[in-house]
Design a protein around this motif. Structure first.
Motif, short mmCIF file in Angstrom:
data_model
loop_
_atom_site.label_atom_id
_atom_site.label_comp_id
_atom_site.label_asym_id
_atom_site.label_seq_id
_atom_site.Cartn_x
_atom_site.Cartn_y
_atom_site.Cartn_z
N UNK A 23 -6.61 -4.95 5.47
CA UNK A 23 -7.31 -6.12 4.92
C UNK A 23 -8.80 -5.87 4.77
N UNK A 24 -9.40 -5.22 5.75
CA UNK A 24 -10.82 -4.87 5.66
C UNK A 24 -11.08 -3.92 4.50
N UNK A 25 -10.22 -2.93 4.32
CA UNK A 25 -10.36 -1.99 3.21
C UNK A 25 -10.20 -2.67 1.87
N UNK A 26 -9.29 -3.65 1.80
CA UNK A 26 -9.13 -4.38 0.54
C UNK A 26 -10.38 -5.19 0.22
N UNK A 27 -11.01 -5.76 1.23
CA UNK A 27 -12.23 -6.53 0.99
C UNK A 27 -13.39 -5.64 0.58
N UNK A 28 -13.43 -4.43 1.07
CA UNK A 28 -14.58 -3.56 0.80
C UNK A 28 -14.39 -2.65 -0.41
N UNK A 58 -0.61 -0.61 -0.98
CA UNK A 58 -1.41 0.61 -1.14
C UNK A 58 -2.43 0.74 -0.02
N UNK A 59 -3.07 -0.37 0.36
CA UNK A 59 -4.05 -0.34 1.44
C UNK A 59 -3.40 0.03 2.76
N UNK A 60 -2.23 -0.53 3.04
CA UNK A 60 -1.52 -0.23 4.28
C UNK A 60 -1.15 1.25 4.34
N UNK A 61 -0.66 1.78 3.21
CA UNK A 61 -0.29 3.19 3.15
C UNK A 61 -1.51 4.08 3.29
#
Length: 83
Positions: A23-28, A58-61
């Motif tokens: 979730x953090x990566x998706x936000x950034x 994709x973010x989880x992977x």
């Protein structure tokens, strides 16, 4: 039986860790990396790399790949070029 409980607890903690950082990566980083056929940054017409943060799956992977250190440098350099 205690070992099975420990593995289950560890798995839940790892899932939560990956979930939060996905979730953090998706936000950034979502939709900030896409390259055209000349390998130049092109956010409008380019295609994103295989490991990206555009969707939750994709973010989880991607976070799992980075966590296991299996090809994390390619992900790093692609997102570094996009920054």
């Amino acid at each position: 039986m205690k070992t099975l409980k420990d593995v289950g607890t560890f798995s839940i903690l790892m899932f939560l860790f990956i979930f939060v950082f996905a979730l953090l990566g998706m936000n950034m980083f979502a939709f900030k990396v896409a390259f055209n056929e000349n390998d130049e940054l092109d956010l409008e017409n380019g295609t994103p790399p295989d490991s990206n943060f555009n969707t939750f799956l994709n973010a989880f992977t991607t976070v799992f790949i980075v966590l296991t250190a299996d090809g994390w440098s390619g992900i790093y350099f692609q997102h570094y070029r996009g920054a």
